[in-house]
Design an enzyme around this catalytic site. Sequence first.
Site, short mmCIF file in Angstrom:
data_model
loop_
_atom_site.label_atom_id
_atom_site.label_comp_id
_atom_site.label_asym_id
_atom_site.label_seq_id
_atom_site.Cartn_x
_atom_site.Cartn_y
_atom_site.Cartn_z
N ASP A 12 0.79 -1.16 0.05
CA ASP A 12 0.03 -0.05 0.07
C ASP A 12 0.85 1.24 0.05
O ASP A 12 2.12 1.20 0.24
CB ASP A 12 -0.99 -0.15 1.14
CG ASP A 12 -2.40 0.77 1.12
OD1 ASP A 12 -2.21 1.60 0.35
OD2 ASP A 12 -2.98 0.80 1.98
N ASP A 55 -10.95 2.01 -3.16
CA ASP A 55 -11.43 1.69 -1.82
C ASP A 55 -12.95 2.13 -1.91
O ASP A 55 -13.71 1.56 -0.90
CB ASP A 55 -10.96 2.87 -0.87
CG ASP A 55 -9.70 2.50 -0.23
OD1 ASP A 55 -9.27 1.25 -0.61
OD2 ASP A 55 -9.08 3.42 0.25
C1 DGJ Z 1 -5.75 2.21 1.84
C2 DGJ Z 1 -6.08 0.81 1.10
O1 DGJ Z 1 -6.67 1.36 -0.02
C3 DGJ Z 1 -7.35 -0.01 2.06
O2 DGJ Z 1 -7.58 -1.07 1.14
C4 DGJ Z 1 -6.38 -0.25 3.54
O3 DGJ Z 1 -5.28 -1.11 3.16
C5 DGJ Z 1 -6.02 1.12 3.86
N1 DGJ Z 1 -5.06 1.79 3.02
C6 DGJ Z 1 -5.05 0.56 5.06
O4 DGJ Z 1 -4.74 1.58 5.83
#
Ligand code: DGJ
Length: 789
Positions: free
Chosen positions: A502, A572
């Site tokens: 990430d 997300d």
């Molecule tokens: C952003 C990601 O897109 C989410 O799926 C998750 O992993 C969060 N970060 C965690 O901080």
Amino acid sequence: MIQINEEAGVIALHTASTTYAMGVADGRYLGHLYYGSRLYLSEADLENLRASMRLEEAPAVPSEDPGEKSGFLDAFPFEYPTGGIGDNHEPCLDIVTEAGQTGLELHWSGYRVCTGKRPLPGLPGGHGGKQVEPGESVNEREGGDSYGSAEAVQTLEIDLLSEGGGLLVTLIYGVFEKADVITRAVRICNRSKKTVFLTRALSFALFMDDEQRLEVMTMGGAWARERRVVRQKLEYGALVNESLRGESGHQTQPFMALVTPETTQRTGKVYAALFAYSGNFLSKVQVDEQRQIQIVMGIHPGTFHWMLAPGEIFDTPEVVLTCSECGLDGMTAHLHDFCRRHILRGSWVHRERPVLINSWEAMYFDISADRLLALAREAKEVGIEMLVVDDGWYGRRSRDEGSLGDWSANPEKFPGGLASFARQIHALGLRLGLWFEPEMVSGDSDLYRAHPDWMLRTAHHVPSMGRNQYVLDLANPSVVQYLCEALDAVIGEAQLDYIKWDMNRSITDFGSSFLPPQRQGETAHRYVLGLYKVQEHLVRTWPELLLENCSSGGARFDLGMLYYSPQIWCSDDMDPVERLPIIEGTAMLYPPSVIGAHISRDHNDVSQRTTRMEDRARMACLGTFGYELDLASLPRQLRSRIPAQIARHRELAPLVLEGDYYRIASYRENQRYDCAELVSKDRGEAAVFLFFVLGEPSRRSLLLHLEGLEEASLYQVYWDEESDQVQLDEGAGGVQWGTSKPFGEHPGQLYRGSVLMYAGIVIPRPRGDFHSLILRLHRKEDRFGRKND
Ligand code: DGJ
């Protein structure tokens, strides 16, 4: 195929359905002649292409009319324009000499043709690797470092020299015949005894006449609203599509296409450029006073300043070009095939990915070994194959603050340690994945306390935090090495099967305490090179590891990252309605097999909209398919549907992995419904994904026209009726759809391909909001009457 007529000074690069041509004028200037539909040319015909350089018109070439040289340079369609000499289009290359002077003229010097495609050092890019067969390992495919050409892939290198010969600029063209792609990259070598500073080094320019009144397509967006297709008319002047966020970004996509005004999904001409790069980029299109169009793309000059000492070489990243006469779907087909065959690497590319459950929207930071084990047991029961532990497992992390950089398990959450937890997960017969955000460091972390100089910062500005965190300086080789070692240690300790990489903030403060003052302007690009280095290390050290990239949702979805990871978290936003335009844009450029897609809980945390699980499950079938919800709090009857959802995903997975993608209808455009179709390469199997959004009283059924089938073959059409029953069970909004069972009454009704494509198939309109449907098509009989079963 590469065709060269030295006497005429013309080079033509041919792919299956396109031709790209260049010519040399006045014995020294390399100009662009043509890009478009395939031309079938004898050696003599090649010469005719020179006409587009207008050398017979004023201003004449400098050897004939030196007094009008600047006018010539301004009018000439340079293949790789340079700044400061009179060409007032967008330059690709700008330099500053040690004496502080600018201006550069490049002259033709020679060329080489070779078979296959050499990798660009430290950069992603198209490779000539052959198709990996299922079960075949990465090593067999790549033969170590060899990128041999099992398919028809050739490379052309054209050398251009600066006046005096101090700078050698090599234009590198990859010709991917079957995929209908031409790649372009540039190598710049300082052969002089003096340092030269590059203040811009773009990867390509393309020049064409605009008799067709081209329009431009890009993508815009935001967090949870990524990759919305944007189309605009072009008028005199320039249009810029760029990112200065240190990544490709939620807001932009390193993509630009020029399309003829009548272009639809299936008709019209499309010229597309996609950048295989994951940092700051610039793409710009401009229309000049002759209504000529010039498009350029490359590393953003705004954060680029490169010192090229004597003997040093700089390689630009690669731009992927394709051209289609068959509308946007034609472009998509070329890009998908190219990505699958020539960008993606590793053992997972053509393999079904394990169905995973991710802890993020199930538990957010409230995770512990016990809770995760309980989730894993439930997951195992319903047929899920991998547990992914998301943010919050390391250091002392319990909210989005602190501990980034301290990659060892939180002792309170994992009292028995990570290795013991991993053993328990593996003992359940599940794979295990872990989330990391390797590029970041929290102020409150042991890593920051030990190495305060390891973050990006400039001396004169207090660095800005984003999501309470700083960015590590990946331009510093010690940081790169630390990351490789830290990741290796955890992967080895927990025997990880998967990593979610990430990156949750855009990058600011491009300054490196490692680099000397004259090289500070290199920080942004060196950062990206450092990122690629760590990911290349992972890919090579752990060939079976499944790597999924992510950036606060889908802020780094590009060919650069896909060179390292066969999938990227798309957004997300898992709400199936919100996902429609996100998928439309993403799948326009990238194959569905690389699109991270999960089923979250009914009331979506991002959109605050409630939808049925079946709709979310159908949506996730158009990607990697996984779950991201708390199974323990899921009503029994919904949990019991998971095995059937997984079975449906499995049935569709071969199409998602390898099928041709057609966009049948766009909710973004029609504001009513959305439809995409996948068809197997042999045309024997297909699936149609249909999503209705708002209920439409008084509307008749929908006549849907499919694509990509064999006209004379007979197809049996099924719909996922069983899962429709679940909509009734759930009773959300008193759903009536499905009770009339139009296909239920005639399960597997037979249709000729031509009927499905041209006459259409009637789909009853659902009552109420948000309904989805997947049609499955099997070829029962081919055009010769041969049965298929
Ligand atoms: C952003 C990601 O897109 C989410 O799926 C998750 O992993 C969060 N970060 C965690 O901080």
